[in-house]
Design a protein around this motif. Structure first.
Motif, PDB file in Angstrom:
ATOM      1  N   ALA A 204       0.696  -1.061  -0.043  1.00 64.33           N
ATOM      2  CA  ALA A 204      -0.085   0.020  -0.161  1.00 64.33           C
ATOM      3  C   ALA A 204       0.906   1.331   0.003  1.00 64.33           C
ATOM      4  O   ALA A 204       0.601   2.317  -0.798  1.00 64.33           O
ATOM      5  CB  ALA A 204      -0.782  -0.130   1.071  1.00 64.33           C
ATOM      6  N   ILE A 205       1.824   1.264   0.759  1.00 59.90           N
ATOM      7  CA  ILE A 205       2.814   2.416   0.933  1.00 59.90           C
ATOM      8  C   ILE A 205       3.393   2.687  -0.555  1.00 59.90           C
ATOM      9  O   ILE A 205       3.501   3.737  -1.097  1.00 59.90           O
ATOM     10  CB  ILE A 205       3.846   2.465   1.853  1.00 59.90           C
ATOM     11  CG1 ILE A 205       3.157   2.335   3.251  1.00 59.90           C
ATOM     12  CG2 ILE A 205       4.981   3.211   1.548  1.00 59.90           C
ATOM     13  CD1 ILE A 205       4.424   2.030   4.321  1.00 59.90           C
ATOM     14  N   GLU A 206       3.861   1.598  -1.253  1.00 58.24           N
ATOM     15  CA  GLU A 206       4.260   1.652  -2.610  1.00 58.24           C
ATOM     16  C   GLU A 206       3.500   2.440  -3.661  1.00 58.24           C
ATOM     17  O   GLU A 206       3.734   3.303  -4.321  1.00 58.24           O
ATOM     18  CB  GLU A 206       4.938   0.370  -3.039  1.00 58.24           C
ATOM     19  CG  GLU A 206       5.553   0.222  -4.421  1.00 58.24           C
ATOM     20  CD  GLU A 206       6.122  -0.793  -4.612  1.00 58.24           C
ATOM     21  OE1 GLU A 206       6.552  -1.103  -5.886  1.00 58.24           O
ATOM     22  OE2 GLU A 206       6.435  -1.566  -3.753  1.00 58.24           O
ATOM     23  N   GLN A 207       2.161   2.024  -3.511  1.00 61.03           N
ATOM     24  CA  GLN A 207       1.300   2.134  -4.478  1.00 61.03           C
ATOM     25  C   GLN A 207       0.176   3.120  -4.275  1.00 61.03           C
ATOM     26  O   GLN A 207      -0.199   3.801  -5.217  1.00 61.03           O
ATOM     27  CB  GLN A 207       0.614   0.941  -4.816  1.00 61.03           C
ATOM     28  CG  GLN A 207       1.482  -0.194  -5.262  1.00 61.03           C
ATOM     29  CD  GLN A 207       0.642  -1.659  -5.521  1.00 61.03           C
ATOM     30  OE1 GLN A 207      -0.699  -1.545  -6.096  1.00 61.03           O
ATOM     31  NE2 GLN A 207       1.017  -2.698  -5.263  1.00 61.03           N
ATOM     32  N   LEU A 208      -0.003   3.675  -2.950  1.00 60.24           N
ATOM     33  CA  LEU A 208      -1.010   4.755  -2.798  1.00 60.24           C
ATOM     34  C   LEU A 208      -0.449   5.985  -3.070  1.00 60.24           C
ATOM     35  O   LEU A 208       0.846   6.270  -3.079  1.00 60.24           O
ATOM     36  CB  LEU A 208      -1.507   4.805  -1.267  1.00 60.24           C
ATOM     37  CG  LEU A 208      -2.311   3.354  -0.759  1.00 60.24           C
ATOM     38  CD1 LEU A 208      -2.534   3.563   0.713  1.00 60.24           C
ATOM     39  CD2 LEU A 208      -3.852   4.001  -1.435  1.00 60.24           C
ATOM     40  N   PRO A 209      -1.224   7.026  -3.211  1.00 60.53           N
ATOM     41  CA  PRO A 209      -0.752   8.426  -3.738  1.00 60.53           C
ATOM     42  C   PRO A 209      -0.093   8.981  -2.552  1.00 60.53           C
ATOM     43  O   PRO A 209      -0.434   8.623  -1.418  1.00 60.53           O
ATOM     44  CB  PRO A 209      -1.917   9.104  -4.065  1.00 60.53           C
ATOM     45  CG  PRO A 209      -3.381   8.301  -3.425  1.00 60.53           C
ATOM     46  CD  PRO A 209      -2.854   7.140  -3.572  1.00 60.53           C
TER      47      PRO A 209
ATOM     48  N   ARG B 192      -9.651   9.323   2.032  1.00 60.80           N
ATOM     49  CA  ARG B 192      -9.299   8.075   1.596  1.00 60.80           C
ATOM     50  C   ARG B 192      -7.983   7.890   1.960  1.00 60.80           C
ATOM     51  O   ARG B 192      -6.839   8.822   1.854  1.00 60.80           O
ATOM     52  CB  ARG B 192      -9.125   7.797   0.081  1.00 60.80           C
ATOM     53  CG  ARG B 192     -10.730   7.682  -0.361  1.00 60.80           C
ATOM     54  CD  ARG B 192     -11.362   6.419  -0.287  1.00 60.80           C
ATOM     55  NE  ARG B 192     -12.842   6.453  -0.504  1.00 60.80           N
ATOM     56  CZ  ARG B 192     -13.389   5.908  -1.768  1.00 60.80           C
ATOM     57  NH1 ARG B 192     -12.460   5.482  -2.479  1.00 60.80           N
ATOM     58  NH2 ARG B 192     -14.393   5.726  -1.937  1.00 60.80           N
ATOM     59  N   PRO B 193      -7.165   6.589   2.194  1.00 61.43           N
ATOM     60  CA  PRO B 193      -5.724   6.495   2.756  1.00 61.43           C
ATOM     61  C   PRO B 193      -5.167   6.854   1.756  1.00 61.43           C
ATOM     62  O   PRO B 193      -5.229   6.820   0.379  1.00 61.43           O
ATOM     63  CB  PRO B 193      -6.005   5.121   2.989  1.00 61.43           C
ATOM     64  CG  PRO B 193      -7.070   4.374   2.125  1.00 61.43           C
ATOM     65  CD  PRO B 193      -7.991   5.407   1.999  1.00 61.43           C
ATOM     66  N   ASN B 194      -3.957   7.476   2.054  1.00 63.45           N
ATOM     67  CA  ASN B 194      -2.564   7.615   1.154  1.00 63.45           C
ATOM     68  C   ASN B 194      -1.330   7.110   1.825  1.00 63.45           C
ATOM     69  O   ASN B 194      -1.520   6.282   2.843  1.00 63.45           O
ATOM     70  CB  ASN B 194      -2.557   9.441   1.149  1.00 63.45           C
ATOM     71  CG  ASN B 194      -2.580  10.005   2.402  1.00 63.45           C
ATOM     72  OD1 ASN B 194      -2.045   9.443   3.484  1.00 63.45           O
ATOM     73  ND2 ASN B 194      -2.872  11.232   2.431  1.00 63.45           N
ATOM     74  N   LYS B 195      -0.131   7.460   1.221  1.00 60.17           N
ATOM     75  CA  LYS B 195       0.900   6.876   1.683  1.00 60.17           C
ATOM     76  C   LYS B 195       0.874   7.179   3.219  1.00 60.17           C
ATOM     77  O   LYS B 195       1.587   6.059   4.033  1.00 60.17           O
ATOM     78  CB  LYS B 195       2.115   7.251   1.092  1.00 60.17           C
ATOM     79  CG  LYS B 195       2.225   6.771  -0.467  1.00 60.17           C
ATOM     80  CD  LYS B 195       3.605   7.437  -0.896  1.00 60.17           C
ATOM     81  CE  LYS B 195       3.661   7.237  -2.274  1.00 60.17           C
ATOM     82  NZ  LYS B 195       3.637   5.695  -2.684  1.00 60.17           N
ATOM     83  N   ALA B 196       0.636   8.347   3.670  1.00 59.65           N
ATOM     84  CA  ALA B 196       1.013   8.593   5.137  1.00 59.65           C
ATOM     85  C   ALA B 196      -0.106   7.783   6.154  1.00 59.65           C
ATOM     86  O   ALA B 196       0.246   7.313   7.145  1.00 59.65           O
ATOM     87  CB  ALA B 196       0.522  10.308   5.270  1.00 59.65           C
TER      88      ALA B 196
ATOM     89  N   ILE C 227      -4.462  12.685   9.528  1.00 61.64           N
ATOM     90  CA  ILE C 227      -4.044  12.128   8.273  1.00 61.64           C
ATOM     91  C   ILE C 227      -5.075  11.257   7.571  1.00 61.64           C
ATOM     92  O   ILE C 227      -5.061  11.083   6.159  1.00 61.64           O
ATOM     93  CB  ILE C 227      -3.039  10.780   8.804  1.00 61.64           C
ATOM     94  CG1 ILE C 227      -1.969  11.446   9.671  1.00 61.64           C
ATOM     95  CG2 ILE C 227      -2.474   9.805   7.929  1.00 61.64           C
ATOM     96  CD1 ILE C 227      -0.782  10.612  10.504  1.00 61.64           C
ATOM     97  N   TRP C 228      -5.981  10.735   8.313  1.00 63.80           N
ATOM     98  CA  TRP C 228      -7.231  10.108   7.612  1.00 63.80           C
ATOM     99  C   TRP C 228      -8.383  10.413   8.116  1.00 63.80           C
ATOM    100  O   TRP C 228      -8.504   9.992   9.522  1.00 63.80           O
ATOM    101  CB  TRP C 228      -6.825   8.549   7.269  1.00 63.80           C
ATOM    102  CG  TRP C 228      -7.751   7.796   6.630  1.00 63.80           C
ATOM    103  CD1 TRP C 228      -8.692   8.383   5.683  1.00 63.80           C
ATOM    104  CD2 TRP C 228      -8.219   6.456   6.904  1.00 63.80           C
ATOM    105  NE1 TRP C 228      -9.648   7.374   5.016  1.00 63.80           N
ATOM    106  CE2 TRP C 228      -9.479   6.247   5.786  1.00 63.80           C
ATOM    107  CE3 TRP C 228      -7.844   5.613   7.534  1.00 63.80           C
ATOM    108  CZ2 TRP C 228      -9.741   5.229   5.697  1.00 63.80           C
ATOM    109  CZ3 TRP C 228      -8.308   4.174   7.151  1.00 63.80           C
ATOM    110  CH2 TRP C 228      -9.543   4.026   6.559  1.00 63.80           C
TER     111      TRP C 228
END
Length: 538
Positions: free
Chosen positions: A194-199, A209-213, A273-274
């Protein structure tokens, strides 16, 4: 012997819980009958992954925004929240009292429902990740990796074992069960994906929506608790990674922000963060008295249930008996207004009845104790005509400490989301940088460092006196002051070895009983899946 678990998404996740979910009808758990949710030979992949994930996030809003189920398991089982029975109100066959007293059974409704909900979350995410879901975009897969990890983590943290199955296999094959290191490794693997692929995302944006953070935050949370799941000492390597993850979140622009209660408004800030699109009405009205009304939302008053223990209130600096304006409380303890505010002094407020007073601005924030007031400054009364004074103690009609036969005024009330800004706002914070900041401080402490500067940085920002030194007790207390009613209290108390401690109105037999650190696997699920084993003590 260690099991070799394939990380390919088509060889992952579900459980006997799906049989129960599909074979029985329960209003808030009902799964739509489409080929997007059928497993086994009939599963041809999720046909519209983006809309499927939209529905998953909408469901998540309800799961987190609810006052029952996972919220009740995380808060009402602790010293932070308690729901006494007042006459017949909030009796509900003892379902709330059992959580606070730690004498719940395997048939407890909230435990059963939450188990089904979070297993369904990670199973549905696995369906999106199946190779058969050919329409899934890179963004879809990134969100699915995150949701699969989130669902698995909640199950592991609360029940200690996670039933998993390939979505393509028959429901009648017994799903495998992951525990300990196997479960942690799978969750960590998904979060790294997820960390690699999320914005990347950024503060002050629409972080619903979740992001890298968000993925880094959840990974830090998992690693901080990893030693609990493995029953070992905290590893320095894990603690160092927690520190690094928080530093990376900070490097993306997230940071501590002044104005504690402003964080819980329907607006952007540098700390969030979310957040979820969940309505905040539960967090506002479940503790307020019937006489505390809001012209803004045209409400008939509070529900007079949720309260907190006086020992929790006493964690904060300030007078133990009063919390009115000018009484010298630290910011996070909040304030009890003695009247409403002029509409011109309240940014973002309304004046629906045209009296010049901001709607619901007479309702306090933080911890409400003592006399409560109306918009015009009139002291409020309970329904029997007695002064509406929220009290420290929980007592029955004979003056005995009790969770039943309380009157309308017992218990200090909690308000983190302000009624003056509207109870129909859909902006509930789930992941917050202050939590990450304290996770970093704790990781530093657990790896032999000094957490004092980091804790004091937060305390000074919140108007609290700096501490001379910070140890384990100071860390858990600071987390309690900063993060009350945000779903983290049970998790924190377990990590610090205090979930089984004695507190007011806990059942004496539950004190020191470490089997309460895990909830029971619902009895029906143990019957359906022989690979599940009932947790000790049940």
């Amino acid at each position: 012997m260690k099991r070799n678990i394939k990380l390919n998404a088509t060889r992952f996740i579900a459980g006997a819980f799906m049989i129960g979910a599909l074979a029985t009808s329960c209003t808030d758990l009902e799964i739509e009958s489409t080929d997007s949710v059928i497993t086994g030979e009939s599963f041809n992949g999720v046909l519209e992954p983006t809309s499927f994930l939209d529905n998953m996030f909408n469901t998540l809003n309800g799961q987190i925004g609810d006052q029952a189920n996972i919220f009740a398991l995380q808060e009402v089982t602790t010293d932070a929240a308690i729901i006494p029975t007042r006459g017949s109100d909030w009796g509900d066959n003892g379902i709330w009292r059992q959580l606070h007293q730690h004498n719940w059974l395997t048939t407890h409704q909230f435990i059963q429902t939450a188990f089904l909900q979070w297993n369904t979350t990670h199973f549905q995410a696995a369906q999106v990740l199946s190779d058969l879901s050919v329409n899934a975009t890179a963004e879809d897969r990134a969100n699915a990796y995150f949701l699969r990890a989130l669902g698995m983590w909640f199950v592991l943290d609360n029940w200690g074992q996670v039933p998993v199955r390939d979505p393509e296999l028959s429901l009648f094959e017994d799903p495998i069960v992951l525990r300990g290191a196997e479960a942690v490794d799978q969750i960590v693997s998904d979060l790294n994906q997820a960390i690699e692929q999320l914005p990347a995302g950024a503060p002050m944006t629409n972080n619903n929506r979740p992001n890298k953070a968000a993925a880094r935050y959840l990974l830090a949370k998992v690693l901080l608790n990893k030693h609990i799941y493995l029953d070992t000492e905290a590893a320095s390597a894990d603690m160092n990674q927690v520190i690094s993850l928080v530093d990376q979140i900070n490097g993306e622009g997230y940071d501590l922000q002044e104005g504690y209660f402003d964080l819980f408004r329907d607006s952007g800030d540098n700390e969030t963060i979310w957040f979820l699109g969940a309505g905040v009405s539960n967090r506002i009205w479940n503790g307020l008295h019937y006489a505390q009304t809001s012209e803004r939302d045209n409400t008939g008053g509070g529900w007079n249930g949720f309260a907190t223990l006086s020992s929790y209130y006493d964690l904060f600096e300030g007078d133990p008996e009063i919390n009115e304006e000018g009484s010298g409380q630290e910011e996070r303890r909040g304030v009890v207004p003695t009247s409403g505010e002029p509409i011109g002094a309240c940014d973002g407020c309304t004046d629906n009845n045209g009296d010049g007073i901001a709607d619901a601005s007479h309702i306090g924030l933080g911890f409400l104790i003592g006399q409560q007031y109306g918009a015009d400054g009139t002291p409020l009364e309970d329904r029997a005509g007695a002064p509406l004074t929220f009290k420290r103690d929980f007592q029955d009609g004979d003056g005995n400490s009790s969770l039943i036969n309380n009157d309308e005024t017992t218990g200090i009330r909690l308000q983190k989301y302000a009624a003056r800004y509207g109870s129909f706002n859909t902006h509930e914070i789930f992941f917050r940088y202050a939590d990450a900041h304290l996770m970093k401080a704790e990781a530093l402490f657990r790896s032999g460092g000094d957490a004092t500067p980091l804790v004091n940085e937060l305390r000074v920002l919140r108007g609290a006196t700096p501490l001379g030194s910070v140890g384990a007790q100071e860390l858990i207390d600071e987390r309690g002051r900063e993060l009350y009613a945000e779903l983290w209290r049970r998790n924190d108390l377990i990590r610090f070895g205090q979930f089984t401690a004695d507190w007011e109105l806990k059942a004496p037999g539950a004190v020191g009983d470490e089997t309460r650190n895990l909830f029971p696997i619902p009895a029906s699920q143990v019957t359906l899946n022989p690979n599940l084993t009932q947790n000790p003590g049940y």
